[in-house]
Write a protein that holds these residues in place. Structure first.
Motif, short mmCIF file in Angstrom:
data_model
loop_
_atom_site.label_atom_id
_atom_site.label_comp_id
_atom_site.label_asym_id
_atom_site.label_seq_id
_atom_site.Cartn_x
_atom_site.Cartn_y
_atom_site.Cartn_z
N SER A 1 0.71 -1.27 -0.26
CA SER A 1 -0.02 0.21 0.02
C SER A 1 0.98 1.27 0.07
O SER A 1 0.33 2.32 0.17
N THR A 2 2.10 1.11 -0.15
CA THR A 2 3.02 2.15 -0.31
C THR A 2 3.26 2.73 -1.69
O THR A 2 3.06 1.80 -2.55
N PRO A 3 3.76 3.99 -1.94
CA PRO A 3 4.15 4.41 -3.08
C PRO A 3 5.42 3.92 -3.87
O PRO A 3 5.98 4.42 -4.73
N ILE A 4 6.26 2.91 -3.25
CA ILE A 4 7.39 2.93 -3.63
C ILE A 4 7.50 2.21 -5.15
O ILE A 4 6.76 1.51 -5.38
N ASP A 5 8.57 2.40 -5.97
CA ASP A 5 8.65 1.78 -7.21
C ASP A 5 9.75 1.18 -7.31
O ASP A 5 10.22 0.48 -8.11
N THR A 6 10.68 1.28 -6.24
CA THR A 6 12.06 0.44 -6.10
C THR A 6 12.34 -0.11 -4.74
O THR A 6 12.02 0.58 -3.87
N LEU A 7 12.49 -1.17 -4.65
CA LEU A 7 13.11 -1.97 -3.33
C LEU A 7 14.20 -2.67 -3.21
O LEU A 7 14.76 -3.35 -3.99
N ILE A 8 15.01 -1.81 -2.14
CA ILE A 8 16.36 -2.48 -1.91
C ILE A 8 16.13 -3.79 -1.12
O ILE A 8 15.76 -3.83 -0.29
N LEU A 9 16.98 -4.63 -1.68
CA LEU A 9 17.06 -6.00 -0.89
C LEU A 9 18.25 -5.89 -0.15
O LEU A 9 19.28 -6.10 -0.48
N GLY A 10 17.92 -5.32 1.22
CA GLY A 10 18.98 -4.88 1.91
C GLY A 10 19.52 -5.91 2.83
O GLY A 10 20.11 -5.87 4.00
N CYS A 11 19.74 -7.11 2.31
CA CYS A 11 20.49 -8.30 2.78
C CYS A 11 20.86 -9.08 1.59
O CYS A 11 20.22 -9.19 0.90
N THR A 12 22.23 -9.37 1.82
CA THR A 12 22.69 -10.22 0.54
C THR A 12 21.98 -11.59 0.24
O THR A 12 22.07 -12.23 -0.59
N HIS A 13 21.35 -12.09 1.65
CA HIS A 13 20.44 -13.25 1.08
C HIS A 13 19.25 -13.10 0.66
O HIS A 13 18.68 -14.15 -0.20
N TYR A 14 18.75 -11.90 0.40
CA TYR A 14 17.51 -11.87 -0.23
C TYR A 14 17.34 -12.03 -1.79
O TYR A 14 16.21 -12.67 -2.06
N PRO A 15 18.32 -11.90 -2.41
CA PRO A 15 18.40 -12.32 -3.85
C PRO A 15 17.84 -13.67 -3.98
O PRO A 15 17.40 -14.03 -4.96
N PHE A 16 18.10 -14.56 -3.02
CA PHE A 16 17.81 -16.18 -3.20
C PHE A 16 16.36 -16.00 -3.10
O PHE A 16 15.84 -16.90 -3.60
N LEU A 17 15.73 -15.11 -2.43
CA LEU A 17 13.98 -15.03 -2.63
C LEU A 17 13.28 -14.19 -3.39
O LEU A 17 12.38 -13.78 -3.28
N ALA A 18 14.43 -13.62 -4.43
CA ALA A 18 13.75 -12.49 -5.27
C ALA A 18 12.76 -12.97 -6.00
O ALA A 18 11.57 -11.96 -6.18
N ASP A 19 12.07 -14.15 -6.40
CA ASP A 19 10.89 -14.45 -6.86
C ASP A 19 9.82 -14.09 -6.12
O ASP A 19 8.64 -13.86 -6.41
N ALA A 20 9.93 -14.80 -4.94
CA ALA A 20 8.91 -14.76 -4.05
C ALA A 20 8.58 -13.24 -3.50
O ALA A 20 7.33 -12.89 -3.18
N ILE A 21 9.80 -12.70 -3.57
CA ILE A 21 9.76 -11.17 -3.08
C ILE A 21 8.82 -10.45 -4.18
O ILE A 21 8.11 -9.40 -3.78
N ALA A 22 9.33 -10.55 -5.33
CA ALA A 22 8.49 -9.80 -6.46
C ALA A 22 7.21 -10.20 -6.66
O ALA A 22 6.37 -9.15 -6.70
N GLU A 23 6.73 -11.23 -6.24
CA GLU A 23 5.43 -11.68 -6.20
C GLU A 23 4.76 -11.09 -5.10
O GLU A 23 3.47 -10.76 -5.19
N ALA A 24 5.15 -11.04 -4.01
CA ALA A 24 4.72 -10.29 -2.71
C ALA A 24 4.45 -8.94 -2.83
O ALA A 24 3.43 -8.21 -2.61
N VAL A 25 5.32 -8.23 -3.61
CA VAL A 25 5.32 -6.65 -3.55
C VAL A 25 4.75 -6.18 -4.95
O VAL A 25 4.29 -5.08 -4.95
N GLY A 26 4.67 -7.09 -5.84
CA GLY A 26 4.16 -6.78 -7.29
C GLY A 26 5.29 -6.58 -8.38
O GLY A 26 6.46 -6.09 -7.92
N ARG A 27 5.01 -7.45 -9.17
CA ARG A 27 6.12 -7.19 -10.51
C ARG A 27 6.55 -6.10 -11.01
O ARG A 27 7.67 -5.90 -11.65
N HIS A 28 5.89 -5.19 -10.84
CA HIS A 28 6.01 -3.81 -11.12
C HIS A 28 7.06 -2.85 -10.58
O HIS A 28 7.64 -2.07 -10.89
N ILE A 29 7.41 -3.54 -9.24
CA ILE A 29 8.55 -2.77 -8.29
C ILE A 29 9.88 -3.31 -8.73
O ILE A 29 10.07 -4.71 -9.02
#
Length: 269
Positions: A173-201
């Motif tokens: 519900s926030t106006p962000i268009d860019t999301l920093i994966l601020g932990c080097t572990h998080y790219p392993f979860l990139a697909d799940a993160i993209a699905e969660a926040v929206g593929r437009h982010i």
């Protein structure tokens, strides 16, 4: 003998940086230390993270690295200045490269940051972003459940997708268009993160920009391994070697040489 680039992390997360360094700088030898026995660093006190980082760097220095890369956002936030004061070679972290990449990509001026509790509490990303662009709006969220999922090799299960979706629901519900994966572990979860926040982010991993920084610094100092034979990389971990090796080989898509390290493991907190 070729001097390596030393890369360290609280666990397997820094392998995202390793992969990018291998892609951009294929002739550079890497020695990697993943502190899997003491992961996660996010909930730990700042003093403890600094001590752990010092111990790892002290271990890696025996290999005479030409550069140290702290490929852990929590350790970068807490220990970067300390390590720079203790060693004679260049030391870089992953926060400023990630912030720079986000500034270059955002159109709306609203940037989200997700990370460990330690990284988010430090406000290191917000400070780095506002140094580059004072009018930027930063929305941060700690995601303490993510690192354990990655360290267990649990990237794509239904449970993982649900955990990620629940953790990131407030960002939808926030106006962000860019999301920093601020932990080097998080790219392993990139697909799940993209699905969660929206593929437009746009998702920002600091790995690519960090590898560029490594290349620039080594080039300026005349230390690039140009013309060298293809290197054999070394990997060390302090926890379960079989699990680390399985995750590393899956992520890097190649066989690795692994040295298990016996490390003292204090309880969190």
């Amino acid at each position: 003998m070729q001097q390596p680039i030393a890369i360290l992390d609280s666990g397997v997360g820094g392998l995202t940086v390793v992969k990018e360094v291998m892609r951009q700088l294929p002739r550079e030898k890497i020695i990697y230390f993943g502190d899997t026995a003491r992961t996660p660093y996010g909930p730990r006190p700042e003093e403890e993270v600094i001590r752990f980082t010092r111990e790892i760097v002290d271990y890696l220095i025996q290999f005479r690295p030409k550069m140290v890369v702290i490929a852990c956002n929590t350790a970068t936030a807490f220990a970067l200045a300390d390590i720079r004061s203790r060693v004679a070679v260049p030391v870089i972290g992953v926060i400023h490269p990630g912030a720079r990449a986000a500034i270059n990509r955002t159109q709306s001026g609203f940037v989200g940051v997700i990370g460990t509790e330690g990284t988010i509490k430090s406000a290191a990303y917000e400070e780095a972003l506002k140094q580059l662009k004072p009018q930027i709006e930063v929305i941060s969220r700690a995601c303490p459940k993510f690192v354990p999922l990655v360290e267990q090799g649990n990237f794509r299960s239904d449970e993982t997708y649900k955990t990620v979706a629940d953790s990131l629901e407030p960002l939808r519900s926030t106006p962000i268009d860019t999301l920093i994966l601020g932990c080097t572990h998080y790219p392993f979860l990139a697909d799940a993160i993209a699905e969660a926040v929206g593929r437009h982010i746009t998702l920002i991993s600091s790995a690519e920009e960090t590898a560029r920084d490594i290349s620039t610094i080594l080039q300026v100092k005349g230390r690039l391994a140009l013309g060298e034979a293809m290197p054999v990389h070394q990997f060390c971990c302090s926890g379960d070697p079989a699990l680390f090796k399985a995750i590393a080989q899956q992520w890097l898509n190649e066989e690795i040489e692994l040295t298990p390290i016996v490390w003292q493991v204090p309880n969190i907190g």
